[in-house]
Design an enzyme around this catalytic site. Structure first.
Site, short mmCIF file in Angstrom:
data_model
loop_
_atom_site.label_atom_id
_atom_site.label_comp_id
_atom_site.label_asym_id
_atom_site.label_seq_id
_atom_site.Cartn_x
_atom_site.Cartn_y
_atom_site.Cartn_z
N LYS A 262 91.87 -20.33 -35.34
CA LYS A 262 90.81 -20.36 -34.17
C LYS A 262 91.01 -18.58 -33.97
CE LYS A 262 87.97 -22.70 -32.72
NZ LYS A 262 86.44 -23.39 -32.83
N SER B 38 87.33 -33.72 -38.70
CA SER B 38 87.16 -32.09 -38.39
C SER B 38 88.44 -31.56 -38.70
CB SER B 38 87.02 -33.01 -37.07
OG SER B 38 87.01 -31.71 -36.25
N LEU B 39 88.79 -30.36 -38.29
CA LEU B 39 90.00 -29.80 -38.88
C LEU B 39 91.11 -29.84 -37.86
CD1 LEU B 39 88.39 -26.87 -40.54
CD2 LEU B 39 90.10 -28.72 -41.93
N LYS C 97 85.71 -19.25 -41.38
CA LYS C 97 85.02 -20.90 -40.70
C LYS C 97 83.84 -20.38 -39.91
CE LYS C 97 86.34 -24.30 -37.04
NZ LYS C 97 84.68 -24.47 -36.86
N ASP D 187 57.78 -9.45 -52.73
CA ASP D 187 57.08 -10.52 -51.81
C ASP D 187 56.01 -10.73 -52.16
OD1 ASP D 187 59.53 -9.81 -50.02
OD2 ASP D 187 57.99 -9.75 -47.86
N TYR E 97 55.66 -12.56 -55.00
CA TYR E 97 56.11 -14.37 -55.44
C TYR E 97 55.27 -15.53 -54.07
CZ TYR E 97 59.38 -17.64 -53.11
OH TYR E 97 59.75 -18.85 -52.09
N ASP E 98 54.37 -14.49 -53.09
CA ASP E 98 53.25 -14.93 -52.16
C ASP E 98 52.39 -15.35 -53.36
OD1 ASP E 98 54.91 -14.65 -49.99
OD2 ASP E 98 53.97 -12.54 -49.46
N CYS F 158 55.99 -13.35 -6.27
CA CYS F 158 53.53 -12.85 -5.84
C CYS F 158 54.49 -14.85 -4.92
CB CYS F 158 53.10 -13.11 -6.69
SG CYS F 158 53.31 -14.39 -8.11
#
Ligand code: IVH
Length: 724
Positions: A361, A98-99, A131, A49, A52-53, A458
């Protein structure tokens, strides 16, 4: 975490200085692109990290000093451009379809038979892909550059969300070319494909990407990303997202790409849209297409199944169902696709979906029960959340009695009434949600719920927060009275919780009693309680009181990140608190940090940085910190000292956690591993050093056995760490 046991690729000075030649700058752009690819696409980090930074800062400094050098596709484009008023739209020539869906294996067999009838002479082969439950988008690359990103919309008309999509690090801004592919070695070797980059583009003279390549796929938020995003939202007093899909949709709808850049979005690409300038050796099967996309630097489904019969298809669907919870993203089904792309064109399409593919599904964990009442929960930041009180219903292995209704807008939109029969859903570890009311089953007795005009705790004033970062869940009512007992209770519960200061004996009941007595209004008051006081509480013996007071005393030595998280600063979840503590190490240093300085931390965006600075600037909060300091609460951090990490006993060791451990939660086990320099990975590979397996460990355990990785029980694990 990128890990810390890597060599720095180039010896550069620690101070951040702009590069002095354009060539060095271009090399650096490429180096960062490579690191992004390794980390986000291949999940094999090649730099720490910290390194990379440092490289990233040099890039920004160089582009600031030499704006004319800046190249299109520079990693700096990912931080997010200017906010938009509204999204422009595009019209697709080739609609995003779509499916057809089914829940029945019988229908899968019928589907295969149907396709076989359309191509009677062909030996059909299939690919099964997970999916992904996300949001469909398309990415268009022209001469290898990302020029357009759009939502599916109605299939033909989509919103242009290019700037939002550019913030997703696993989306390359520029496709990899042949030389890049062979340099990384791995992906080129992994496929026995002909070289797809060998022809030169006649117009550009460059390596032959198709002149235009539209790829399609699913943007999603991982389960872990979703948990930390909701933690941040809850820390900020915002309504949590109902599920990762909503969080993804809400994030992509943001008009300000800088906000999108803070969301943990990822992508899986699995198909094509329009392609122009197709080379002769362009893939002709789905499996080859996925390999091809992967070699261009695009992230594709990791696990797929090639099937040559209905039996194999059913087996693949069942296997995916078994292992789908091991993926770090939600999979709601299996997509079955015909392998051969030329054959697909012969089989054709209906107006909505291809005839050559189908989605099987998996059943969601849903149940129907009666909603007996709606109560209002006031959180520690004063957010009023409507909660459905339910007749108990058994879902996903647990008894569900309450479910969230999120906020008033959501309640109205779904028109949920007291007395309704409702559909409740529980997915994974996510809080149960009321999906819908069964309107047809109403008797007329159901009552519309009226959202209170004052705080139910309250009776204080409530205000609607017009937050700029509310995703698609609408706005939140908030109690504005600082002394509201519900808020005090929430603050104390949060401070004492296991994930924050981890105070033994300090559960919800205790917090309620302490607040009710008026002894505790803020977390500093806890450290002034006496055993006698606590022992005088209802149902509290001397022994338990002593335990609790000891627990409070023990919390004084917790790491600073827990203090920071426990304070409940707006937008500061556990992950952000760790990142901040890791950088500053002491509260004194943090107190004087500027917004800019905080913002330079990878996980800390502008909004979080501003929130931390605003909190630190409040005199009442400064007093609270001083009071905590006087009581001896540790205000320094030591767990994440990267520099000394290599000296830690398990530096560089990779652990995989699977199943339910008898005593430790996942975050606790992770913390223990990180404290000794190790890191936790979500999947088992040859590189895994240890697998810690609890009850109901599934496919990860199987894989560990197959790869002959050391498998530990919790006890063995604790002994190992203790002895290490
Ligand atoms: S193929 C023309 N593959 O599921 C074929 N779709 O319910 C288009 N989805 O609209 C889709 N994972 O948004 C395909 N591996 C996958 C998928 C996938 C998720 C989504 C996609 C589609 C929806 C259909």
């Amino acid at each position: 975490m990128r890990g810390s046991n890597f060599c720095a690729p180039i010896c550069m000075p620690e101070t951040i200085q702009a590069l002095s030649s354009k060539k060095d700058y271009l090399d650096l752009v490429q180096q960062i692109q490579e690191l992004d690819y390794a980390y986000y696409v291949q999940a094999e980090p090649k730099a720490s990290d910290r390194e990379y930074d440092r490289l990233y800062k040099i890039l920004i400094q160089t582009e600031t000093d030499h704006p004319d050098w800046k190249v299109e596709g520079s990693p700096s484009e990912r931080v997010g451009g200017e906010p938009l008023g509204k999204f422009p739209t595009i019209q697709r020539n080739l609609p995003m379809l779509s499916l057809d869906n089914t829940y029945s294996k019988q229908e899968v067999i019928q589907f295969v038979n149907r396709v076989q009838k359309l191509a009677p002479k062909e030996k059909l082969t299939w690919v099964v892909e997970p999916k992904v439950d996300g949001v469909a988008v398309s990415l268009t690359y022209e001469s290898g550059r990302l020029t357009l990103g759009a939502t599916r919309g109605d299939g033909v008309t989509g919103d242009v969300i290019t700037e939002n999509l550019k913030t997703i690090r696993s989306i390359p801004l520029k496709l990899r070319d042949r030389s890049e592919t062979s340099k990384s070695g791995k992906s080129a070797k992994a496929t026995a494909q002909p070289d797809l980059f060998s022809t030169l583009d006649s117009r550009t003279g460059s390596t032959s990407w198709p002149a235009k390549l539209e790829v399609r796929g699913e943007v999603y938020i991982s389960r872990s990303g979703f948990t930390s995003l909701n933690e941040k939202r809850e820390a900020a007093g915002e309504a949590p997202f109902a599920n990762p899909r909503n969080a993804t949709a809400g994030s992509l709808k943001q008009l300000d790409p800088k906000l999108v850049a803070q969301r943990p979005l990822d992508i899986s690409l699995y198909g094509l849209g329009e392609v122009e300038g197709i080379p002769d050796d362009f893939p002709k099967t789905q499996s080859d297409l996925l390999d091809y996309l992967q070699r261009l630097g695009l992230k594709t489904p990791r696990r797929t199944w090639k099937c040559a019969s209905t039996d194999e298809l059913i087996a693949a669907i069942e296997e995916l169902d078994k292992i789908r919870n091991d993926f770090d993203f939600e999979i709601d089904g299996a997509v079955i696709k015909l392998e051969s792309i030329p054959l697909r064109e012969r089989i054709g399409y209906t107006s909505k979906a291809p005839r050559w593919a189908m989605a099987y599904k998996y059943e969601a964990e849903q149940g129907i029960t009666r909603l007996t009442d709606i109560s209002i929960q006031v959180g520690r930041t004063g957010a009023l959340t409507p909660v459905a009180e339910l007749e108990p219903v058994h879902l996903a292995g647990t008894m569900v009695r309450r479910a969230t209704l999120h906020n008033e807008d959501e309640l109205r939109r779904k028109d949920i009434r007291i007395g309704d029969l409702v559909v409740v859903e529980k997915a994974g570890e996510i809080i149960p949600v009321v999906v819908q009311a069964l309107v047809d089953r109403r008797t007329g007795e159901e009552q519309i719920f009226h959202f209170p005009a004052e705080c139910p705790e309250c009776q204080g004033e409530v205000k609607k927060a017009q937050g700029k970062d509310e995703g698609d869940l609408g706005v939140v009512w908030r109690c504005v009275n600082h002394d509201c007992p519900a808020k005090a209770r929430g603050r104390i519960i949060h401070w004492m919780s296991r994930r924050a200061m981890d105070i033994d004996g300090g559960g919800e009941v205790m917090a309620c009693q302490l607040v009710e007595k008026g002894w505790v209004k803020d977390v500093g008051d806890l450290y002034e309680l006496s055993v006698e006081q606590v022992a005088s509480l209802e149902r509290m013996g001397q022994k338990s009181a002593e335990n609790f007071i000891n627990g409070i005393a023990a919390s004084k030595t917790r790491d600073m990140w827990r203090v920071l998280f426990g304070l409940g600063i707006l937008h500061v979840g556990a992950g952000v608190a760790k990142a901040i503590a890791k950088k500053y190490k002491t509260m004194d240093d943090l107190r004087v940090a500027s917004v800019e300085d905080l913002n330079s931390i990878r996980d800390v965006g502008q909004i979080i940085a501003e929130s931390v600075c605003a909190w630190m600037g409040e005199p009442a909060n400064q007093e609270l910190l001083e009071r905590l300091h006087r009581h001896g609460i540790n205000m320094t951090s030591s767990i994440y000292q990267e520099t000394s990490n290599e000296e830690l006993p398990f530096a560089g060791k990779t652990f995989v956690l699977t199943g339910t451990l008898p005593t430790l939660t996942r975050p606790e086990a992770t913390e223990k591993i990180e404290a000794v320099g190790g890191k936790v990975s979500s999947s088992v590979s040859k590189k895994t050093d240890y697998v810690v397996a609890g009850e109901e460990a599934g496919s990860k355990l199987e894989k560990a056995k197959k790869l002959e990785r050391p498998i530990l029980t919790e006890e063995e694990f604790l002994n190992l760490l203790g002895g290490g």
